[in-house]
Design a protein around this motif. Structure first.
Motif, PDB file in Angstrom:
ATOM      1  N   HIS A 160      -7.656   0.115   1.891  1.00  0.00           N
ATOM      2  CA  HIS A 160      -7.733   0.526   0.471  1.00  0.00           C
ATOM      3  C   HIS A 160      -6.954   1.549  -0.015  1.00  0.00           C
ATOM      4  N   ASP A 161      -6.222   2.201   1.187  1.00  0.00           N
ATOM      5  CA  ASP A 161      -5.407   3.346   0.826  1.00  0.00           C
ATOM      6  C   ASP A 161      -4.058   3.035   0.094  1.00  0.00           C
ATOM      7  N   ARG A 162      -3.669   3.784  -0.525  1.00  0.00           N
ATOM      8  CA  ARG A 162      -2.210   3.913  -1.260  1.00  0.00           C
ATOM      9  C   ARG A 162      -1.568   5.004  -1.407  1.00  0.00           C
TER      10      ARG A 162
ATOM     11  N   VAL B  45      -9.066   2.681  -7.009  1.00  0.00           N
ATOM     12  CA  VAL B  45      -9.049   2.045  -5.828  1.00  0.00           C
ATOM     13  C   VAL B  45     -10.221   2.197  -4.896  1.00  0.00           C
ATOM     14  N   GLN B  46     -10.873   1.164  -4.407  1.00  0.00           N
ATOM     15  CA  GLN B  46     -12.029   1.527  -3.586  1.00  0.00           C
ATOM     16  C   GLN B  46     -11.690   2.337  -2.410  1.00  0.00           C
ATOM     17  N   SER B  47     -12.737   3.211  -1.868  1.00  0.00           N
ATOM     18  CA  SER B  47     -12.491   4.365  -0.836  1.00  0.00           C
ATOM     19  C   SER B  47     -13.480   3.745   0.200  1.00  0.00           C
TER      20      SER B  47
ATOM     21  N   GLN C 207       0.777  -1.344  -0.119  1.00  0.00           N
ATOM     22  CA  GLN C 207      -0.159   0.082  -0.056  1.00  0.00           C
ATOM     23  C   GLN C 207       0.840   1.376   0.090  1.00  0.00           C
TER      24      GLN C 207
ATOM     25  N   ASP D  42      -6.607   3.252   5.997  1.00  0.00           N
ATOM     26  CA  ASP D  42      -7.585   2.272   5.358  1.00  0.00           C
ATOM     27  C   ASP D  42      -7.061   1.200   4.801  1.00  0.00           C
TER      28      ASP D  42
END
Length: 656
Positions: A604-606, A654-656, A446, A602
């Protein structure tokens, strides 16, 4: 220090961790609840510390779910528990969001209360006084006062947080809230409807009380609120965001006196004369003399640095006689107020305040203890004088021992390269239980840590310009979506100048609007660049694509002009401890971890963490900083940063 790293292996049938497991009620009842072994381990450790009345340090990486990990055992303990948070915003989040969810899932019949410091509650008496005065308000303040009056008729709690239309920094709040000094207590005509009293009564009757660190220390350290202990009989204290405790403890164990306190005393004494025959003739002259003495002392301090040691203040031209005059005139006003103290509750109140301030001023200006650091601060129109204990460990230890309770300290940032010695030493924690829980986030996938090459020494005059040059290609690769965090406001202002004409994205600069407004607008912009110092390094949560880069300009060493820090470092040196490696580096590591923690919030964060300080690789202590960060890959190549963002874009949103 006793490690509890093997706690996760416990598997008893009545294990509290099972409640937070895959087959537990939280997984069944809460959408998107993800069972985490680290969260379950922490819940067990908290339960154990409470049952055995122990001290626990629990570092829980971002995403561990530490809030539920301590709320579940707290609610099931059958004991009275105080939960303290770092900020009022976190306090509200706990009380209004997290506590109701946990209580509902557990079906716990636990009475919960929210308690803040008195300045957060509307004072009906002060509101009535302000409305009666009625003049001197501009149109904006008159509108705000009308809003407060309308709200006062419908509010049950009287908590300022409810009234968003009046800004938090509006000077009107000072007029319609009380202080320990000007509160009339049981003599107040509005006592039966007092919001502060109602909130305290609820807290005294509750099983779980949510407070903030400021209030907790005011209550435990000083009893300064004037009603005696308001949080009695707790069997456990849980301190969230515990990394803030050392600095806050210094404030609350200090003796302080300020120009503002003296000016408010004079104004309140003058206001009290209105209702007492003949009082103005006696008091007008000593009140005006005190106000003039405050003004003259501030003028004498004009040429001094903004803060410094007390002995430097005494070298100022004409400062010692100005201080002497202030002390004598405050004592004279105190004597005159004593003659009026029996004539009204208000006069009794201002006399007690004057006597207390007079005693404090004498203590700070005349008494020199080897245990205290005496220092001053200057503000645009005021000043403050302080005496702060050199060592906070002893008063903190004594405070905890008086409670005979369990103490749980938790935060995402308490250790330095895996060790808790620095935090434990600051708080006087002797052989605490220690638990280290890594974040469940996949930092290897990530995140990326980028350390630009060829940056000059941070003391270089053009350092901020070079930081912006290094950051620009990263911002272009990420299409904005960045926090730039600075260790000084001067660097922040210079960066804002440099970026104003260079970036196509919305620019948000700390100080241009209230903090919460900047954050809301940054999130909504989608591609913003936010520049912040101090308060933006922690407690800021922006999950999702709106934030994909965090740039940190320098290692966050404490300001070298801090007189309290200087005295502590000298004391460590005399004890044979290297003050730089024994204090300054560990404190800066914890601060850097807070800033870096803004990036991944989170699963899903990058994002990319850009650390600009060349000392990370050129100095031996740089390894300590890097070893304390989450386990993300590191690079010095800009091409790898670009690849990181290109891969993300090629994989789709990307999903948030």
């Amino acid at each position: 220090m006793t490690a509890l790293r093997d706690t996760a292996t416990m598997t008893e049938s009545d294990d509290i961790g099972a409640l937070l497991g895959a087959d537990g009620p939280f997984a069944r009842e809460l959408p998107n609840f993800a069972p985490r072994a680290a969260q379950q381990a922490m819940a067990r450790a908290v339960q154990h510390a409470m049952a055995e009345c122990e001290t626990l340090i629990a570092e829980a990486g971002t995403g561990t779910g530490k809030t539920y990990a301590y709320l579940v055992p707290a609610m099931l303990s059958g004991e009275r528990v105080i939960v303290s948070t770092g900020t009022k915003a976190l306090q509200d989040q706990l009380f209004f969001r997290d506590v109701p969810k946990v209580r509902s899932v557990l079906g716990a019949r636990v009475k919960v209360a929210l308690l803040k410091g008195r300045a957060n509650y509307l004072c009906l008496y002060r509101l009535d006084q302000t409305v009666r005065e009625g003049s001197g308000f501009d149109r904006n303040q008159a509108t705000q006062l009308a809003a407060i009056r309308a709200w006062s008729a419908r509010t049950r709690r009287g908590d300022r947080m409810e009234l968003a239309e009046v800004p938090e920094d509006s000077p009107l709040w000072l007029r319609v809230t009380s202080t320990p000094e000007n509160c009339l207590g049981v003599e107040c005509p509005f006592y039966d409807d007092c919001h502060v009293i109602a909130a305290r009564r609820e807290a005294q009757e509750a099983d779980l009380v949510v407070v903030n660190h400021h209030l907790l220390f005011a209550d435990l350290a000083l009893k300064q609120e004037g009603f005696g202990e308001i949080l009695p009989g707790a069997q456990a204290f849980i301190l969230d965001e515990a990394h803030q405790i050392p600095e806050l403890a210094g404030q609350f164990f200090s003796q302080s006196i300020s120009a503002r306190q003296l000016t408010e005393l004079a104004q309140d004494a003058l206001a009290e004369c209105a209702g007492v025959t003949g009082a103005i003739g006696l008091l007008l002259e000593p009140i005006e003399a005190l106000q003039e003495a405050v003004r003259k002392l501030r003028l004498r301090l004009e040429s001094l640095p903004a803060r410094g040691a007390f002995h430097d203040l005494l070298k100022g031209d004409g400062v010692p006689p100005a201080l002497r005059d202030l002390g004598e005139l405050l004592a004279a006003l105190t004597d005159v107020l004593a003659s009026q103290a029996e004539r009204s509750r208000g006069f009794m109140n201002v006399h007690d305040r004057a006597a207390g301030l007079s005693e404090r001023l004498d203590r700070i200006t005349e008494e020199h203890s080897e245990q205290d650091v005496r220092w001053y601060e200057l503000f645009p129109r005021g000043f403050a004088l302080h005496a702060t204990p050199l060592d906070l460990a002893a008063p903190l230890r004594a405070m905890r021992e008086r409670t005979h309770a369990a103490w749980i300290h938790t935060s995402a940032t308490l250790s330095v390269a895996g060790h808790f010695d620095h935090f434990a030493r600051q708080l006087g924690l002797d052989d605490p239980q220690a638990l280290s829980l890594e974040s469940p986030f996949d930092y290897a996938r990530q995140a990326l840590c980028y350390i630009p090459e060829k940056l000059p020494d941070p003391a270089a005059r053009d350092y901020t310009d070079r930081v912006i040059d290094a950051a620009m290609p990263v911002l272009e690769a990420s299409d904005g979506r960045a926090f730039l965090l600075f260790t000084s406001h001067r660097a922040l202002r210079r960066a804002a100048e440099l970026l104003a004409d260079r970036v196509p994205w919305p620019l948000f600069v700390q100080g241009s609007a209230p903090r919460h407004q900047l954050l809301e607008e940054f999130r909504a912009s989608g591609h913003g660049v936010l520049l912040g110092a101090a308060s933006f390094w922690e407690g800021v949560d922006v999950a999702g694509e709106a934030l994909s880069v965090v740039v940190i300009d320098k290692l966050p060493f404490a300001a070298p002009d801090d007189p309290v820090l200087q005295a502590r470092l000298e004391a460590l040196e005399q004890m044979g401890v290297n003050p730089f490696m024994g204090w300054q580096v560990p404190s800066a590591v914890i601060a850097l971890k807070q800033g870096a923690g803004r990036l991944i919030r989170d699963v899903h964060d990058r994002g990319v963490l850009v650390l600009c300080d060349p000392r990370l690789t050129s100095k031996g202590y740089g390894k300590l900083f890097l070893a304390s960060l989450p386990p993300m890959p590191r690079t010095r190549e800009l091409a790898q940063v670009r690849r990181f963002f290109d891969e993300h874009q090629s994989c789709g949103a990307v999903q948030s």
